[in-house]
Design a protein around this motif. Structure first.
Motif, PDB file in Angstrom:
ATOM      1  N   VAL A  80       2.323 -11.520  -1.281  1.00 40.18           N
ATOM      2  CA  VAL A  80       1.065 -12.140  -1.720  1.00 40.18           C
ATOM      3  C   VAL A  80       1.167 -12.441  -3.210  1.00 40.18           C
ATOM      4  O   VAL A  80       1.427 -11.549  -4.017  1.00 40.18           O
ATOM      5  N   ILE A  81       0.968 -13.702  -3.546  1.00 39.58           N
ATOM      6  CA  ILE A  81       0.957 -14.103  -4.950  1.00 39.58           C
ATOM      7  C   ILE A  81      -0.388 -14.771  -5.219  1.00 39.58           C
ATOM      8  O   ILE A  81      -0.845 -15.612  -4.442  1.00 39.58           O
ATOM      9  N   SER A  82      -1.061 -14.363  -6.276  1.00 40.95           N
ATOM     10  CA  SER A  82      -2.391 -14.901  -6.574  1.00 40.95           C
ATOM     11  C   SER A  82      -2.413 -15.491  -7.980  1.00 40.95           C
ATOM     12  O   SER A  82      -1.741 -14.987  -8.886  1.00 40.95           O
ATOM     13  N   VAL A  83      -3.192 -16.563  -8.128  1.00 39.41           N
ATOM     14  CA  VAL A  83      -3.312 -17.269  -9.404  1.00 39.41           C
ATOM     15  C   VAL A  83      -4.782 -17.408  -9.755  1.00 39.41           C
ATOM     16  O   VAL A  83      -5.608 -17.766  -8.908  1.00 39.41           O
ATOM     17  N   GLU A  84      -5.105 -17.138 -11.011  1.00 36.95           N
ATOM     18  CA  GLU A  84      -6.468 -17.325 -11.509  1.00 36.95           C
ATOM     19  C   GLU A  84      -6.426 -18.300 -12.677  1.00 36.95           C
ATOM     20  O   GLU A  84      -5.595 -18.165 -13.575  1.00 36.95           O
ATOM     21  N   ILE A  85      -7.300 -19.294 -12.654  1.00 35.35           N
ATOM     22  CA  ILE A  85      -7.352 -20.278 -13.735  1.00 35.35           C
ATOM     23  C   ILE A  85      -8.747 -20.300 -14.346  1.00 35.35           C
ATOM     24  O   ILE A  85      -9.708 -19.767 -13.776  1.00 35.35           O
ATOM     25  N   GLU A  86      -8.844 -20.911 -15.509  1.00 35.45           N
ATOM     26  CA  GLU A  86     -10.138 -21.216 -16.108  1.00 35.45           C
ATOM     27  C   GLU A  86     -10.048 -22.599 -16.730  1.00 35.45           C
ATOM     28  O   GLU A  86      -8.970 -23.029 -17.153  1.00 35.45           O
ATOM     29  N   ASN A 125     -11.905 -20.194  -8.499  1.00 37.22           N
ATOM     30  CA  ASN A 125     -10.901 -20.300  -9.560  1.00 37.22           C
ATOM     31  C   ASN A 125      -9.715 -19.372  -9.304  1.00 37.22           C
ATOM     32  O   ASN A 125      -8.838 -19.234 -10.152  1.00 37.22           O
ATOM     33  N   GLU A 126      -9.685 -18.740  -8.131  1.00 32.92           N
ATOM     34  CA  GLU A 126      -8.566 -17.863  -7.773  1.00 32.92           C
ATOM     35  C   GLU A 126      -8.078 -18.214  -6.375  1.00 32.92           C
ATOM     36  O   GLU A 126      -8.867 -18.360  -5.445  1.00 32.92           O
ATOM     37  N   MET A 127      -6.763 -18.357  -6.234  1.00 35.84           N
ATOM     38  CA  MET A 127      -6.168 -18.678  -4.938  1.00 35.84           C
ATOM     39  C   MET A 127      -4.978 -17.765  -4.686  1.00 35.84           C
ATOM     40  O   MET A 127      -4.336 -17.284  -5.623  1.00 35.84           O
ATOM     41  N   LYS A 128      -4.699 -17.547  -3.392  1.00 33.43           N
ATOM     42  CA  LYS A 128      -3.596 -16.673  -3.000  1.00 33.43           C
ATOM     43  C   LYS A 128      -2.700 -17.384  -1.998  1.00 33.43           C
ATOM     44  O   LYS A 128      -3.146 -18.246  -1.242  1.00 33.43           O
ATOM     45  N   GLY A 129      -1.431 -16.997  -2.006  1.00 34.29           N
ATOM     46  CA  GLY A 129      -0.474 -17.565  -1.063  1.00 34.29           C
ATOM     47  C   GLY A 129       0.751 -16.677  -0.982  1.00 34.29           C
ATOM     48  O   GLY A 129       0.780 -15.569  -1.531  1.00 34.29           O
ATOM     49  N   LYS A 164     -11.308 -33.817 -25.071  1.00 31.64           N
ATOM     50  CA  LYS A 164     -10.072 -33.111 -24.748  1.00 31.64           C
ATOM     51  C   LYS A 164     -10.379 -31.935 -23.832  1.00 31.64           C
ATOM     52  O   LYS A 164     -11.036 -30.975 -24.220  1.00 31.64           O
ATOM     53  N   ALA A 165      -9.891 -32.014 -22.597  1.00 29.07           N
ATOM     54  CA  ALA A 165     -10.170 -30.989 -21.591  1.00 29.07           C
ATOM     55  C   ALA A 165      -9.003 -30.011 -21.505  1.00 29.07           C
ATOM     56  O   ALA A 165      -7.847 -30.371 -21.739  1.00 29.07           O
ATOM     57  N   HIS A 166      -9.329 -28.773 -21.155  1.00 33.04           N
ATOM     58  CA  HIS A 166      -8.319 -27.723 -21.073  1.00 33.04           C
ATOM     59  C   HIS A 166      -8.367 -27.054 -19.698  1.00 33.04           C
ATOM     60  O   HIS A 166      -9.441 -26.808 -19.153  1.00 33.04           O
ATOM     61  N   ILE A 167      -7.182 -26.756 -19.173  1.00 27.89           N
ATOM     62  CA  ILE A 167      -7.049 -25.937 -17.967  1.00 27.89           C
ATOM     63  C   ILE A 167      -6.027 -24.851 -18.293  1.00 27.89           C
ATOM     64  O   ILE A 167      -4.910 -25.153 -18.714  1.00 27.89           O
ATOM     65  N   LYS A 168      -6.419 -23.605 -18.103  1.00 29.51           N
ATOM     66  CA  LYS A 168      -5.557 -22.487 -18.486  1.00 29.51           C
ATOM     67  C   LYS A 168      -5.291 -21.583 -17.291  1.00 29.51           C
ATOM     68  O   LYS A 168      -6.196 -21.277 -16.515  1.00 29.51           O
ATOM     69  N   ILE A 169      -4.038 -21.177 -17.156  1.00 26.89           N
ATOM     70  CA  ILE A 169      -3.675 -20.183 -16.144  1.00 26.89           C
ATOM     71  C   ILE A 169      -3.929 -18.806 -16.749  1.00 26.89           C
ATOM     72  O   ILE A 169      -3.223 -18.375 -17.664  1.00 26.89           O
ATOM     73  N   LYS A 170      -4.955 -18.123 -16.263  1.00 26.75           N
ATOM     74  CA  LYS A 170      -5.316 -16.820 -16.830  1.00 26.75           C
ATOM     75  C   LYS A 170      -4.324 -15.738 -16.437  1.00 26.75           C
ATOM     76  O   LYS A 170      -4.027 -14.838 -17.231  1.00 26.75           O
TER      77      LYS A 170
END
Length: 389
Positions: free
Chosen positions: A88-94, A105-109, A130-136
């Motif tokens: 299981v690997i999970s990613v959270e972004i903001e 804002n959180e997904m798993k796979g 200017k928009a920002h997307i960050k991998i928390k």
């Protein structure tokens, strides 16, 4: 953390059951179960730690420039170079409020051995700038689902930026705005007609023409041409055609949230609408704006100049330490039309502009709740109508 504690308690409960079997029911079976649970935990931890060094991450954004309403797709790709699968690997972004995130804002796979997989986040461009997307954070959970480990992101671009274009409203802003500014700057539109002629050929010697709009001097109507075309036509001499207007954007630094970005959009797009309206009236203009702490100017002669300015403002970010007023304007005596995103409770920049340039026309967003700081202050509605305050 709460989930980890709960999983660990469940595991300890299983160990307890195995020990109960050992001492109460069957010692051999109980010991086998106990050893199996301990070995499973150790093996899970060892394999998970090995996986952390075999997984590579590649964040990919489908574009780096968007119009408002466009869909942005962030794909976070995982490539596993090892033979062991990733459980299981999970990613959270903001993301900044310029984007509206669809879903969580959180997904798993998971990723198979020697395989690859992607987690996809869908967003919609909502506000310009200017928009920002960050991998928390990226975490990998062991095979038993008890412990989670952070995946190192060294060398990975964890913050992505994109430009969101402001709209250019297809509306005609009231010419009362220009008339008021003309009165302040001592325009000579109300004086006698000039004998200077236009360099643009129109079929009528000496003058260029356009349709009449409310606020135009009646004496400039060409009645003969108007009767032929069955519509009022106004002649433009060079003095009118080249009587430029000076505008500036006052976009002070503020916490970026839904309210502040809505006001900023309204002000920027209102300025673009006014520039287009001035071009339709045959007027050229100059707009001052601050970018990366430096004041710049854009001369607006053609519609293409407005589009170029739109692109310049697409990656706008406010600067905290920039001068409030362009130094050039402090040296000039002509009136300025100032579009400000200052809001009620944080109106220092607009008040400073009025203090240094008292003849300035202030245009604010109706949603900003900016108090009246000058007699020549106008509020811009969502439909880009101007109402005097």
């Amino acid at each position: 953390m709460k989930k980890t504690v709960l999983s660990l308690l469940n595991y300890i409960g299983c160990i307890g059951m195995a020990l109960f079997v050992t001492f109460v029911i069957d010692g051999t079976i109980g010991m086998v179960l106990t050893y199996a649970l301990v070995i499973a935990l150790v093996a899970s931890l060892v394999m998970t730690l090995a996986i952390l060094h075999s997984v590579k991450v590649q964040p990919v954004l489908n574009a780096f420039a968007f119009s408002k309403g466009d869909k942005a797709v962030l794909d976070i790709r995982f490539i596993n170079s090892g033979f062991l699968p990733v459980p299981v690997i999970s990613v959270e972004i903001e993301n900044s409020p310029h984007f509206q995130l669809e879903g969580s804002n959180e997904m798993k796979g998971s990723v198979t051995g020697k395989g690859a997989n992607s987690l996809t986040f869908n967003l919609t461009a909502k506000h310009s700038g200017k928009a920002h997307i960050k991998i928390k954070g990226i975490t990998v959970t062991d095979y038993l689902g008890i412990f989670s480990f952070k995946l190192k992101t060294d060398g990975i671009q964890t913050e992505l930026t994109a430009a969101v274009y402001p709209d250019i409203p297809e509306v005609f802003v009231q010419t009362g705005l220009v008339t008021t500014a003309s009165l302040l700057s001592g325009s000579e539109e109300e004086e006698e007609e000039s004998d200077e002629t236009s360099a643009v050929p129109t079929g009528l010697a000496g003058y260029d023409h356009r349709e009449y709009t409310p606020g135009d001097p009646i004496k400039r109507i060409n009645w003969k041409l108007s009767s032929k075309r069955d519509i009022l036509m106004v002649r433009l001499d060079e003095k009118i055609k080249n009587s430029g207007r000076t505008l500036m954007l006052d976009l002070p630094a503020a916490e970026e949230n839904e309210a502040s970005l809505t006001v900023r959009d309204n002000v920027i797009e209102g300025a673009l609408a006014v520039l287009n309206s001035m071009l339709a009236e045959g007027r050229e203009s100059t707009l001052y704006y601050c970018k990366q702490g430096l004041w710049m100017s854009a001369d607006i002669h053609l519609p293409q100049d407005v589009y170029a300015l739109q692109e310049e403002l697409s990656d706008f970010e406010p600067s905290e330490n920039a001068p409030v007023i362009p130094p050039e304007l402090l040296e000039k005596s002509n009136a300025v039309i100032c579009f400000t995103s200052a809001m009620g409770g944080s109106s220092a920049s607009a008040e400073y502009i009025i203090d240094r340039l008292p003849d300035t026309m202030i245009i604010c967003s109706y949603a900003s709740s900016l108090p009246v700081i000058t007699e020549n202050q106008w509020a811009l509605t969502d439909g880009f109508e101007l109402n005097r305050m």
